[in-house]
Design an enzyme around this catalytic site. Structure first.
Site, PDB file in Angstrom:
ATOM      1  N   HIS A   1      -2.832   6.909   7.568  1.00  0.00           N
ATOM      2  CA  HIS A   1      -1.902   7.903   6.993  1.00  0.00           C
ATOM      3  C   HIS A   1      -2.658   9.162   6.579  1.00  0.00           C
ATOM      4  CE1 HIS A   1       2.008   5.994   6.898  1.00  0.00           C
ATOM      5  NE2 HIS A   1       1.577   4.922   6.252  1.00  0.00           N
TER       6      HIS A   1
ATOM      7  N   HIS B   1      -4.432   0.738   7.728  1.00  0.00           N
ATOM      8  CA  HIS B   1      -3.098   1.350   7.801  1.00  0.00           C
ATOM      9  C   HIS B   1      -3.026   2.582   6.891  1.00  0.00           C
ATOM     10  CE1 HIS B   1       1.455   0.838   8.076  1.00  0.00           C
ATOM     11  NE2 HIS B   1       1.327   1.674   7.050  1.00  0.00           N
ATOM     12  N   GLU B   2      -3.520   2.442   5.650  1.00  0.00           N
ATOM     13  CA  GLU B   2      -3.427   3.560   4.682  1.00  0.00           C
ATOM     14  C   GLU B   2      -4.358   4.702   5.072  1.00  0.00           C
ATOM     15  OE1 GLU B   2      -0.920   3.433   2.905  1.00  0.00           O
ATOM     16  OE2 GLU B   2      -0.572   1.296   3.112  1.00  0.00           O
TER      17      GLU B   2
ATOM     18  N   CYS C   1       5.990  -0.327   7.586  1.00  0.00           N
ATOM     19  CA  CYS C   1       5.589   0.927   6.923  1.00  0.00           C
ATOM     20  C   CYS C   1       6.769   1.415   6.097  1.00  0.00           C
ATOM     21  CB  CYS C   1       5.212   1.973   7.974  1.00  0.00           C
ATOM     22  SG  CYS C   1       4.686   3.540   7.254  1.00  0.00           S
ATOM     23  N   LEU C   2       6.474   1.827   4.870  1.00  0.00           N
ATOM     24  CA  LEU C   2       7.547   2.279   3.979  1.00  0.00           C
ATOM     25  C   LEU C   2       8.175   3.585   4.484  1.00  0.00           C
ATOM     26  CD1 LEU C   2       5.834   1.429   0.573  1.00  0.00           C
ATOM     27  CD2 LEU C   2       7.581   0.102   1.794  1.00  0.00           C
TER      28      LEU C   2
ATOM     29  N   GLN D   1       2.693   9.971   2.044  1.00  0.00           N
ATOM     30  CA  GLN D   1       4.015   9.322   2.021  1.00  0.00           C
ATOM     31  C   GLN D   1       4.853   9.757   0.820  1.00  0.00           C
ATOM     32  OE1 GLN D   1       2.229   5.206   2.703  1.00  0.00           O
ATOM     33  NE2 GLN D   1       4.126   5.068   3.872  1.00  0.00           N
TER      34      GLN D   1
ATOM     35  N   GLY E   1       0.834  -1.192   0.000  1.00  0.00           N
ATOM     36  CA  GLY E   1       0.000   0.000   0.000  1.00  0.00           C
ATOM     37  C   GLY E   1       0.867   1.238   0.000  1.00  0.00           C
TER      38      GLY E   1
HETATM   39  O1  K1U Z   1       1.728   2.372   3.957  1.00  0.00           O
HETATM   40  C1  K1U Z   1       2.794   1.759   3.892  1.00  0.00           C
HETATM   41  O2  K1U Z   1       3.783   2.182   4.459  1.00  0.00           O
HETATM   42  C2  K1U Z   1       2.856   0.473   3.125  1.00  0.00           C
HETATM   43  C3  K1U Z   1       2.883  -0.740   4.033  1.00  0.00           C
HETATM   44  C4  K1U Z   1       1.475  -1.276   4.164  1.00  0.00           C
HETATM   45  C5  K1U Z   1       1.239  -2.345   5.168  1.00  0.00           C
HETATM   46  C6  K1U Z   1       2.091  -3.386   5.405  1.00  0.00           C
HETATM   47  C7  K1U Z   1       1.817  -4.368   6.333  1.00  0.00           C
HETATM   48  C8  K1U Z   1       0.668  -4.330   7.022  1.00  0.00           C
HETATM   49  C9  K1U Z   1      -0.182  -3.285   6.808  1.00  0.00           C
HETATM   50  C10 K1U Z   1       0.091  -2.312   5.880  1.00  0.00           C
HETATM   51  C11 K1U Z   1       3.798  -1.773   3.396  1.00  0.00           C
HETATM   52  O3  K1U Z   1       3.554  -2.250   2.355  1.00  0.00           O
HETATM   53  S1  K1U Z   1       5.234  -2.163   4.257  1.00  0.00           S
HETATM   54  C12 K1U Z   1       5.980  -3.444   3.260  1.00  0.00           C
HETATM   55  C13 K1U Z   1       5.349  -4.771   3.448  1.00  0.00           C
HETATM   56  O4  K1U Z   1       4.835  -5.031   4.514  1.00  0.00           O
HETATM   57  C14 K1U Z   1       5.323  -5.775   2.382  1.00  0.00           C
HETATM   58  C15 K1U Z   1       6.101  -5.635   1.276  1.00  0.00           C
HETATM   59  C16 K1U Z   1       6.050  -6.595   0.282  1.00  0.00           C
HETATM   60  C17 K1U Z   1       5.217  -7.667   0.395  1.00  0.00           C
HETATM   61  C18 K1U Z   1       4.445  -7.804   1.520  1.00  0.00           C
HETATM   62  C19 K1U Z   1       4.487  -6.859   2.515  1.00  0.00           C
HETATM   63 ZN    ZN Z   2       2.649   3.152   6.229  1.00  0.00          ZN
END
Ligand code: K1U
Ligand code: ZN
Length: 172
Positions: free
Chosen positions: A138, A134-135, A92-93, A51, A46
């Site tokens: 944000h 989560h999104e 979270c990125l 972000q 996401g």
């Molecule tokens: O909003 C963000 O920072 C993105 C975040 C979203 C998220 C991840 C995990 C649980 C809830 C919401 C991410 O994508 S972090 C990266 C990540 O978890 C991931 C990356 C590649 C494949 C699977 C997961």
């Molecule tokens: Zn995030």
């Protein structure tokens, strides 16, 4: 299309309440496409507009294994939740390298506009429901560590600082 820089916590834009998207213009469509490319490149499941330093209510999500189910949500709102909550690990990125357990609703119903301006209502569970919550956080100026106790948040912030110091050293 373009890969955009991802804003890192604690940038002030991540604490702002994002503004609704008034018109779905060509600029919004291009931004949504760039956000999707940025999300896939990261990689993430996401990405919310704050972000990438845009304080507007726009998110991209793709929780599919094959990365072929992109959902773009404009002005999303959670209009209903189930009764159950569960605790699962999130990342979270904007806080790379930090993973913590967060308690969230297991089922949500979200209403949003798509890129054509059509209003969609979607029921979600599993990772999609978690990702939507989560999104949308944000968009309301909240990051996942805001759900933690002060002690756990301080520990996460200390770890983040150390990871960044190490990354700086590694790049010297
Ligand atoms: O909003 C963000 O920072 C993105 C975040 C979203 C998220 C991840 C995990 C649980 C809830 C919401 C991410 O994508 S972090 C990266 C990540 O978890 C991931 C990356 C590649 C494949 C699977 C997961
Ligand atoms: Zn995030």
């Amino acid at each position: 299309m373009a890969i955009l820089p991802i804003v890192q916590y604690p940038a002030p834009v991540l604490a702002e309440t994002a503004k609704p998207v008034a018109d779905i213009t060509e600029e919004i469509r291009t931004l949504a496409a760039d956000m999707a490319e940025t999300m896939y490149d990261a990689p993430g499941v996401g990405l919310a507009a704050p972000q990438i330093d845009r304080s507007i209510r726009l998110v991209t999500i793709d929780v599919s294994e094959e990365k072929n189910h992109l959902i773009t949500m404009i002005n999303p709102e959670i209009i209903a939740t189930g009764e159950e909550k569960d605790t699962g690990e999130e990342g979270c990125l904007s806080l790379p390298g930090i993973y913590e357990k967060v308690n969230r609703f297991t089922e949500v119903t979200v209403r949003y506009q798509d890129l054509e301006g059509k209003t969609i209502e979607m029921e979600a569970d599993g990772l999609l429901a978690i990702c939507i919550q989560h999104e949308l956080d944000h968009l309301d100026g909240k990051v996942f560590v805001d759900h933690l106790s002060q002690l756990k948040r301080n520990r996460a912030c200390t770890k983040l600082r150390k990871l960044r110091q190490q990354a700086t050293k590694d790049n010297q």
